[in-house]
Design an enzyme around this catalytic site. Structure first.
Site, PDB file in Angstrom:
ATOM      1  N   HIS A  53       0.835  -1.193   0.000  1.00  0.00           N
ATOM      2  CA  HIS A  53       0.000   0.000   0.000  1.00  0.00           C
ATOM      3  C   HIS A  53       0.875   1.249   0.000  1.00  0.00           C
ATOM      4  CE1 HIS A  53       1.062   0.063   4.229  1.00  0.00           C
ATOM      5  NE2 HIS A  53       0.370  -1.026   4.484  1.00  0.00           N
TER       6      HIS A  53
HETATM    7  P1  TYD Z   1      -2.320  -3.819   7.368  1.00  0.00           P
HETATM    8  O1  TYD Z   1      -2.354  -2.408   6.911  1.00  0.00           O
HETATM    9  O2  TYD Z   1      -2.856  -4.852   6.417  1.00  0.00           O
HETATM   10  O3  TYD Z   1      -0.839  -4.240   7.806  1.00  0.00           O
HETATM   11  P2  TYD Z   1       0.497  -4.248   6.924  1.00  0.00           P
HETATM   12  O4  TYD Z   1       0.787  -2.838   6.552  1.00  0.00           O
HETATM   13  O5  TYD Z   1       1.544  -4.795   7.812  1.00  0.00           O
HETATM   14  O6  TYD Z   1       0.292  -5.134   5.741  1.00  0.00           O
HETATM   15  O7  TYD Z   1      -3.099  -3.909   8.750  1.00  0.00           O
HETATM   16  C1  TYD Z   1      -3.499  -5.144   9.316  1.00  0.00           C
HETATM   17  C2  TYD Z   1      -4.725  -4.908  10.189  1.00  0.00           C
HETATM   18  O8  TYD Z   1      -4.407  -4.086  11.294  1.00  0.00           O
HETATM   19  C3  TYD Z   1      -5.862  -4.231   9.453  1.00  0.00           C
HETATM   20  O9  TYD Z   1      -7.082  -4.844   9.875  1.00  0.00           O
HETATM   21  C4  TYD Z   1      -5.843  -2.806   9.938  1.00  0.00           C
HETATM   22  C5  TYD Z   1      -5.255  -2.931  11.330  1.00  0.00           C
HETATM   23  N1  TYD Z   1      -4.439  -1.772  11.722  1.00  0.00           N
HETATM   24  C6  TYD Z   1      -4.910  -0.914  12.694  1.00  0.00           C
HETATM   25  O10 TYD Z   1      -6.027  -1.082  13.237  1.00  0.00           O
HETATM   26  N2  TYD Z   1      -4.148   0.141  13.072  1.00  0.00           N
HETATM   27  C7  TYD Z   1      -2.924   0.366  12.529  1.00  0.00           C
HETATM   28  O11 TYD Z   1      -2.223   1.348  12.898  1.00  0.00           O
HETATM   29  C8  TYD Z   1      -2.437  -0.538  11.512  1.00  0.00           C
HETATM   30  C9  TYD Z   1      -1.098  -0.310  10.862  1.00  0.00           C
HETATM   31  C10 TYD Z   1      -3.239  -1.587  11.149  1.00  0.00           C
END
Ligand code: TYD
Length: 136
Positions: A53
């Site tokens: 992302h």
């Molecule tokens: P995600 O953005 O997919 O993680 P990565 O960047 O490591 O691939 O986030 C995983 C899950 O955690 C998603 O359900 C959103 C949640 N999340 C939060 O609630 N707060 C946060 O600060 C982050 C980074 C993720």
């Protein structure tokens, strides 16, 4: 601005002595922003690709406080791959860069500092949408 101007390797201060190591990262000093949020990722392995992302407003500093991982960042034109392999090493990533984190070692704990509170609406999770936005 070229890709290499939009990320930075940070070598944190280490206050080690005979008792062990202590690494310091202060917001707006060692970290180039005021820290609003931390999260950490562990239990991912070398088959997993995380991230995938870009963020409209969030800037991050990534630190592998244990183990190792790799980060691939791109602005759609250039790509950089950074190995996070030292607890005293940070990777600053500015906003609107596409990023993947992968090749997590079994003992990887990837600590992330951010300049924002979590807001899903500032995430761009479609690479073509990202490319369209940066070409505007
Ligand atoms: P995600 O953005 O997919 O993680 P990565 O960047 O490591 O691939 O986030 C995983 C899950 O955690 C998603 O359900 C959103 C949640 N999340 C939060 O609630 N707060 C946060 O600060 C982050 C980074 C993720």
């Amino acid at each position: 601005m070229s890709l290499q101007d939009r990320y930075q390797i940070i070598n944190f201060r280490e206050c080690g002595d005979e008792r062990g190591n202590l690494v310091v990262a202060e917001g707006e000093k060692d970290i180039p922003f005021a820290i609003q949020r931390i999260f950490y990722i562990y239990g991912s392995d070398d088959t997993v690709v995380r991230g995938q992302h870009a963020n409209k407003t969030s800037e991050f500093v990534l630190i592998n406080v244990s183990g190792t991982s790799k980060v691939r960042i791109t602005d759609g034109k250039e790509t950089a791959i950074i190995s996070l392999d030292k607890p005293r090493m940070g990777l600053y990533i500015s906003r609107m860069l596409w990023k993947d984190m992968y090749e997590f070692s079994p003992d990887s704990v990837l600590l992330v500092l951010a300049n924002t509170h979590y807001d899903e609406t500032e995430y761009i999770r479609d690479f073509n949408e990202y490319l369209a936005l940066i070409e505007q």
